[in-house]
Design a protein around this motif. Sequence first.
Motif, PDB file in Angstrom:
ATOM      1  N   ASN A   7      14.628   7.669   7.820  1.00 37.30           N
ATOM      2  CA  ASN A   7      13.514   7.448   8.751  1.00 37.30           C
ATOM      3  C   ASN A   7      12.151   7.523   8.071  1.00 37.30           C
ATOM      4  O   ASN A   7      11.155   7.120   8.636  1.00 37.30           O
ATOM      5  CB  ASN A   7      13.589   8.419   9.942  1.00 37.30           C
ATOM      6  CG  ASN A   7      13.681   9.865   9.482  1.00 37.30           C
ATOM      7  OD1 ASN A   7      13.635  10.139   8.277  1.00 37.30           O
ATOM      8  ND2 ASN A   7      13.824  10.770  10.416  1.00 37.30           N
ATOM      9  N   SER A   8      12.104   8.028   6.839  1.00 38.27           N
ATOM     10  CA  SER A   8      10.801   8.135   6.178  1.00 38.27           C
ATOM     11  C   SER A   8      10.725   7.422   4.831  1.00 38.27           C
ATOM     12  O   SER A   8       9.651   7.267   4.267  1.00 38.27           O
ATOM     13  CB  SER A   8      10.409   9.605   6.005  1.00 38.27           C
ATOM     14  OG  SER A   8      11.448  10.319   5.395  1.00 38.27           O
ATOM     15  N   HIS A  21       0.812  -1.224   0.000  1.00 38.08           N
ATOM     16  CA  HIS A  21       0.000   0.000   0.000  1.00 38.08           C
ATOM     17  C   HIS A  21       0.844   1.272   0.000  1.00 38.08           C
ATOM     18  O   HIS A  21       0.319   2.363   0.111  1.00 38.08           O
ATOM     19  CB  HIS A  21      -0.999  -0.005   1.152  1.00 38.08           C
ATOM     20  CG  HIS A  21      -0.381  -0.240   2.490  1.00 38.08           C
ATOM     21  ND1 HIS A  21      -0.225  -1.482   3.012  1.00 38.08           N
ATOM     22  CD2 HIS A  21       0.143   0.634   3.385  1.00 38.08           C
ATOM     23  CE1 HIS A  21       0.365  -1.379   4.200  1.00 38.08           C
ATOM     24  NE2 HIS A  21       0.604  -0.118   4.429  1.00 38.08           N
ATOM     25  N   HIS A  22       2.160   1.121  -0.114  1.00 38.74           N
ATOM     26  CA  HIS A  22       2.997   2.306  -0.254  1.00 38.74           C
ATOM     27  C   HIS A  22       3.431   2.447  -1.707  1.00 38.74           C
ATOM     28  O   HIS A  22       3.813   1.477  -2.334  1.00 38.74           O
ATOM     29  CB  HIS A  22       4.229   2.209   0.655  1.00 38.74           C
ATOM     30  CG  HIS A  22       3.883   2.351   2.096  1.00 38.74           C
ATOM     31  ND1 HIS A  22       4.442   1.569   3.063  1.00 38.74           N
ATOM     32  CD2 HIS A  22       3.026   3.186   2.725  1.00 38.74           C
ATOM     33  CE1 HIS A  22       3.937   1.908   4.240  1.00 38.74           C
ATOM     34  NE2 HIS A  22       3.082   2.884   4.047  1.00 38.74           N
ATOM     35  N   LEU A  23       3.361   3.680  -2.215  1.00 38.47           N
ATOM     36  CA  LEU A  23       3.707   3.898  -3.607  1.00 38.47           C
ATOM     37  C   LEU A  23       5.217   3.878  -3.803  1.00 38.47           C
ATOM     38  O   LEU A  23       5.953   4.514  -3.069  1.00 38.47           O
ATOM     39  CB  LEU A  23       3.125   5.224  -4.087  1.00 38.47           C
ATOM     40  CG  LEU A  23       1.632   5.196  -4.381  1.00 38.47           C
ATOM     41  CD1 LEU A  23       1.200   6.505  -4.986  1.00 38.47           C
ATOM     42  CD2 LEU A  23       1.264   4.038  -5.296  1.00 38.47           C
ATOM     43  N   ARG A  24       5.635   3.158  -4.806  1.00 36.98           N
ATOM     44  CA  ARG A  24       7.041   3.034  -5.134  1.00 36.98           C
ATOM     45  C   ARG A  24       7.464   4.203  -6.025  1.00 36.98           C
ATOM     46  O   ARG A  24       6.742   4.575  -6.952  1.00 36.98           O
ATOM     47  CB  ARG A  24       7.239   1.714  -5.885  1.00 36.98           C
ATOM     48  CG  ARG A  24       8.646   1.252  -6.017  1.00 36.98           C
ATOM     49  CD  ARG A  24       8.742   0.215  -7.121  1.00 36.98           C
ATOM     50  NE  ARG A  24       8.538   0.859  -8.419  1.00 36.98           N
ATOM     51  CZ  ARG A  24       8.591   0.199  -9.585  1.00 36.98           C
ATOM     52  NH1 ARG A  24       8.752  -1.102  -9.616  1.00 36.98           N
ATOM     53  NH2 ARG A  24       8.442   0.853 -10.716  1.00 36.98           N
ATOM     54  N   ASP A  75      14.526   1.886  -6.177  1.00 38.14           N
ATOM     55  CA  ASP A  75      13.107   2.057  -5.876  1.00 38.14           C
ATOM     56  C   ASP A  75      12.967   2.433  -4.407  1.00 38.14           C
ATOM     57  O   ASP A  75      13.441   1.704  -3.524  1.00 38.14           O
ATOM     58  CB  ASP A  75      12.336   0.752  -6.126  1.00 38.14           C
ATOM     59  CG  ASP A  75      12.193   0.447  -7.608  1.00 38.14           C
ATOM     60  OD1 ASP A  75      12.323   1.388  -8.420  1.00 38.14           O
ATOM     61  OD2 ASP A  75      11.958  -0.725  -7.948  1.00 38.14           O
ATOM     62  N   LEU A  76      12.327   3.567  -4.157  1.00 41.20           N
ATOM     63  CA  LEU A  76      12.123   4.031  -2.788  1.00 41.20           C
ATOM     64  C   LEU A  76      10.631   4.006  -2.485  1.00 41.20           C
ATOM     65  O   LEU A  76       9.807   4.152  -3.385  1.00 41.20           O
ATOM     66  CB  LEU A  76      12.629   5.467  -2.630  1.00 41.20           C
ATOM     67  CG  LEU A  76      14.112   5.718  -2.921  1.00 41.20           C
ATOM     68  CD1 LEU A  76      14.414   7.219  -2.845  1.00 41.20           C
ATOM     69  CD2 LEU A  76      14.993   4.956  -1.953  1.00 41.20           C
ATOM     70  N   SER A  77      10.285   3.833  -1.201  1.00 45.26           N
ATOM     71  CA  SER A  77       8.885   4.056  -0.826  1.00 45.26           C
ATOM     72  C   SER A  77       8.809   4.731   0.530  1.00 45.26           C
ATOM     73  O   SER A  77       9.692   4.571   1.372  1.00 45.26           O
ATOM     74  CB  SER A  77       8.083   2.750  -0.869  1.00 45.26           C
ATOM     75  OG  SER A  77       8.593   1.838   0.058  1.00 45.26           O
TER      76      SER A  77
END
Length: 320
Positions: A273-274, A19-22, A309-311
Amino acid sequence: SRPPRPHRDFIQTSAGSPHHLRVRVMQWNILAQALGEGKDAFVCCPVEALNWSERKYLILEEILTYRPDILCLQEVDHYYDTFLPVLSSLGYQGSFCPKPCSPCLDVRDNNGPDGCALFFSRRRFQLLRVSHLRLAAVMIKTNQVAIVATLQCRATGRVFCVAVTHLKARSGWEAFRGAQGSHLLQQLKAISEYGCEERTEGAEGVPLVVCGDFNAEPGEEVYQRFMASPLGLDSAYRRLSADGSTEPAYTSWKIRPSGESRSTLDYIWYSSNSLSVDGVLTMPSEEQIGPNRLPSYHYPSDHLSLVCDLSLIQEPHRLM
Ligand code: NDP
Ligand code: CA
């Protein structure tokens, strides 16, 4: 005919929450056309491999192979005539910041100054604010620049900052790069705090992604300053190593008249941290790069692209 472009595997570094956008980020010093032909003196690269009419397709092919949502480039001296029109037609919005006194301008038949360029997917993000910075070294204005953009994710409303920079090259300039890095960190702190409208007590600014050719190995002062900064930044490519904390052995590999140079100079920094690193594109092997190193007929720059790729992992103020 040209040999094939080296195949690179994408390594998954964390499960990645569905549910987190990449957000796929690419960092790449593409090698300014004027510098490659007129200044760099790559001794093992045939001059024909540097023809812009063909090389531009290799650069675009590399970008389109990975289709980043955010694209951070250095040494761009064909922004208005190539990258802006082509990438605009592919759904990107861009911003270009030329160096104030680009070395490209010394080269005969140059195409204008080189600089940093930032592109992002128009479909996914809205640009809230963009700053073009001329970096200082303590009190001195320098010839290096950065772009800092505040973006809002259209699907979730989340806001974050992306920066692109290219620090001063060459040995002997380590303290200068350190000072440029400090200036950039100070500006990032101010901009990311400004971008965070719903700041609460003790909260940090919006998440940051900082891409660049830092012209600095991991042991250098500027790297240490980024690692130790209060912004809580980490370098994405450390996730690729077995121990999770070692940078790749090289991001650039070339042969000049002064000799062969294999070095780690390029980084994707992110707020640890985010944001989480869900995947990282591996570096081509020495064998894939080949005995004549870079650039070559199958790879158009002396620097390799970095892709990850970060989320967003934390939504402290709201659930969206
Ligand atoms: P940098 O020292 O940061 O380097 C400029 C470019 O040269 C970079 O893109 C760098 O690539 C590349 N480079 C690094 N090492 C070498 C090498 N050994 N041989 C060839 N190219 C190399 O330049 P500055 O921005 O400080 O500009 C300095 C240059 O600009 C001068 O040499 C001059 O030509 C020109 N200039 C600058 C003025 C100014 O006010 N600063 C005034 C007049 C001219 P990478 O990052 O990939 O290593
Ligand atoms: Ca260069």
